[in-house]
Design a protein around this motif. Structure first.
Motif, PDB file in Angstrom:
ATOM      1  N   SER A  38       2.890 -11.556  -1.061  1.00 32.56           N
ATOM      2  CA  SER A  38       1.987 -10.563  -0.482  1.00 32.56           C
ATOM      3  C   SER A  38       1.695 -10.845   0.989  1.00 32.56           C
ATOM      4  O   SER A  38       0.907 -10.131   1.606  1.00 32.56           O
TER       5      SER A  38
ATOM      6  N   LEU B  27      -2.373  -7.194  -4.305  1.00 31.48           N
ATOM      7  CA  LEU B  27      -1.353  -7.258  -5.358  1.00 31.48           C
ATOM      8  C   LEU B  27       0.056  -7.198  -4.782  1.00 31.48           C
ATOM      9  O   LEU B  27       1.023  -7.572  -5.457  1.00 31.48           O
TER      10      LEU B  27
ATOM     11  N   ILE C 235       3.661  -5.979  -3.607  1.00 31.94           N
ATOM     12  CA  ILE C 235       4.680  -5.146  -4.237  1.00 31.94           C
ATOM     13  C   ILE C 235       5.139  -5.741  -5.564  1.00 31.94           C
ATOM     14  O   ILE C 235       6.039  -5.192  -6.231  1.00 31.94           O
TER      15      ILE C 235
ATOM     16  N   TYR D  76       5.452  -3.482  -8.693  1.00 29.58           N
ATOM     17  CA  TYR D  76       6.631  -2.614  -8.646  1.00 29.58           C
ATOM     18  C   TYR D  76       7.888  -3.402  -9.016  1.00 29.58           C
ATOM     19  O   TYR D  76       8.743  -2.905  -9.768  1.00 29.58           O
TER      20      TYR D  76
ATOM     21  N   THR E 266       4.361   0.733 -12.655  1.00 33.31           N
ATOM     22  CA  THR E 266       3.712   0.012 -11.551  1.00 33.31           C
ATOM     23  C   THR E 266       2.206   0.245 -11.555  1.00 33.31           C
ATOM     24  O   THR E 266       1.424  -0.701 -11.375  1.00 33.31           O
TER      25      THR E 266
ATOM     26  N   SER F 179      -0.596  -2.548 -12.206  1.00 36.85           N
ATOM     27  CA  SER F 179      -1.593  -2.773 -11.152  1.00 36.85           C
ATOM     28  C   SER F 179      -3.008  -2.718 -11.721  1.00 36.85           C
ATOM     29  O   SER F 179      -3.868  -3.522 -11.341  1.00 36.85           O
TER      30      SER F 179
ATOM     31  N   THR G 235      -5.215  -1.056  -7.005  1.00 37.94           N
ATOM     32  CA  THR G 235      -4.197  -0.132  -7.524  1.00 37.94           C
ATOM     33  C   THR G 235      -3.773   0.867  -6.458  1.00 37.94           C
ATOM     34  O   THR G 235      -2.578   1.154  -6.290  1.00 37.94           O
TER      35      THR G 235
ATOM     36  N   THR H 295      -1.475  -0.938  -3.959  1.00 40.17           N
ATOM     37  CA  THR H 295      -0.107  -1.109  -4.452  1.00 40.17           C
ATOM     38  C   THR H 295       0.661   0.206  -4.440  1.00 40.17           C
ATOM     39  O   THR H 295       1.847   0.248  -4.072  1.00 40.17           O
TER      40      THR H 295
END
Length: 435
Positions: free
Chosen positions: A63, A75, A77, A80, A119, A123, A162, A165
């Motif tokens: 991150s 969070l 990536i 994902y 994702t 998240s 969330t 992200t």
């Protein structure tokens, strides 16, 4: 090469793509410094200093330090990436997803859409876990990291993380479509290389304090260049299986005999094995930060970087996941069947089962070599830090990702230049795939 790179911006479309990617990366780095509300920053920073060598430290690396600051992009990536890996593995297990993957562009778009939904779900789960975990953390003086815990803080944290992200995911997709290179990979790349100035500053301080001599620093620099050159060499290495296609007639068209090759990379699994291995081996150390049980603490200490048990388990997990992920992503039976359908064969090998067995044998040897290579690179940091007191983290998953992304981005820039017949770039340059 340098002259060609200086003239990249003379091509309007390429200039636009490069500047767009740089602008999106700037937006990402700004977001990494926007804090999530309701957090005591000093207490959180002290906690993360104690969490080095755990899953939290690994996620913080990906991150770009956003997790340590608990910014809106804390969070990163990773949700994902986790969702992508999950659906890639489900392609082998679930027949419906496997059918989608074979439907071409429409099926690929559906899988990408499902990956986005996954994702968001991951998240939410990870954001709630972080919020609950933060409420139990304390600083050096016993102060709470979250001064006002409760469901209001949890919901706000989940919503913020969330949304962050989802925004990063959108940034990555926009960079892939309108910029240069793979957007998701570039975001991870930016999070890794942003630590280089700090590492250089720490080295300069140690040199000024007399703890490192100039000779040692020169040796470290030469060693770093040698390691980077070795990684580039292996990442570009491949075993080419020759394939011959016999002359055939399809309808009114006649296809002459042709010769081609099937490239098998030395490192077929990429950086997935060290990521999986790091996640598993760092799990006890992560749990030890929240559970004050003696036997858990002892296990966590033995699995910290630098300990012999950490290196042994790390290498074992890397070798296992190299074979596992290669088996999931490359099916010799399907490849052999496709070659047979198009009238192709490997010289000296019968089409069909013998071809698949031959490819499986070659792939097994390549995977072993790739697993040893990844293991050496990933264990290198703990050896350099533990035995030679290196003042910064060099090697491991981060270095593999940074070099891989850099090579891929340069390759795409080369492709843009070549398609426009840019002679200044072509002269005296050895492009991958050219002889």
């Amino acid at each position: 090469m340098l002259d060609a790179l200086r003239n990249i911006f003379r091509i309007p479309e390429l200039k636009k793509r490069v500047l767009f990617s740089l602008a999106m990366l700037a937006v990402y780095r700004i977001g990494c410094h926007i804090p999530t509300p309701g957090i005591d920053r000093m207490a959180l920073s002290h906690f993360f200093k104690q969490a080095q060598g755990t899953l939290l430290g690994l996620f913080d690396m990906f991150s770009g330090g956003a997790l340590e600051r608990l910014s809106v992009f804390a969070l990163g990536i990773m949700p994902y990436i986790s969702s992508s890996i999950i659906f890639q593995l489900l392609t082998v297990v679930v027949p419906a997803i496997e059918k989608l993957s074979k439907e071409g562009e429409s099926g690929r778009k559906k899988i990408i859409q499902y990956t986005r939904y996954g994702t968001i779900v991951l998240s939410i789960v990870q954001g709630l876990g972080i919020a609950v975990g933060l409420e139990s953390m304390r600083g050096p003086a016993g102060e709470l990291v979250v001064p006002t815990p409760g469901w209001s803080f949890r919901l706000m944290t989940v919503l913020t993380l969330t949304a962050g992200t989802a925004f990063i995911m959108w940034l990555g997709e926009q960079m892939s479509e309108r910029g240069i290179g793979n957007g998701i990979s570039l975001i991870i790349f930016a999070g890794i290389v942003v630590r280089i100035p700090t590492a250089l500053g720490n080295t300069w301080k140690l040199l000024g304090a007399g703890q490192l001599s100039l000779f040692v620093i020169l040796f470290i620099v030469a060693f770093m260049f040698a390691v980077i050159a070795g990684i580039v060499f292996v990442e570009r290495g491949q075993r080419r299986l020759p394939i011959h296609y016999a002359k055939r007639v399809t309808g009114l068209k006649t296809y002459n005999a042709q010769s081609s090759h099937l490239p098998l990379k030395v490192n077929m699994a990429g950086v997935i094995p060290p990521i999986f291995a790091s996640s598993i081996i760092m799990f006890p150390a992560t749990i030890a930060n929240f559970i004050n049980v003696p036997w858990v603490q002892n296990i966590a200490k033995s699995l910290m970087p630098g300990h012999w048990a950490y290196n042994v388990f790390f290498v074992a997990f890397i070798v296992f996941f190299c074979y596992f992920y290669t088996a999931v992503t490359f099916n010799p039976v399907d490849v052999a069947e496709n070659i047979k359908k198009h009238g192709g064969y490997i010289p000296g090998i019968r089409p069909g089962k013998e071809t698949s067995d031959f490819m499986d044998s070659v792939l097994t040897k390549l995977t072993f070599a790739g697993a040893i290579y990844i293991s050496v690179v990933c264990v290198l940091p703990s050896i350099l830090i533990g035995k030679f007191n290196l003042p910064f983290y060099f090697g491991g998953t981060g270095l593999l990702i940074a070099i891989g992304v850099g090579m891929d981005t340069v390759s795409q820039i080369e492709s843009h230049l070549i398609t426009r017949s840019y002679e200044g770039f072509m002269k005296g340059v050895r492009i991958r795939g050219r002889r």
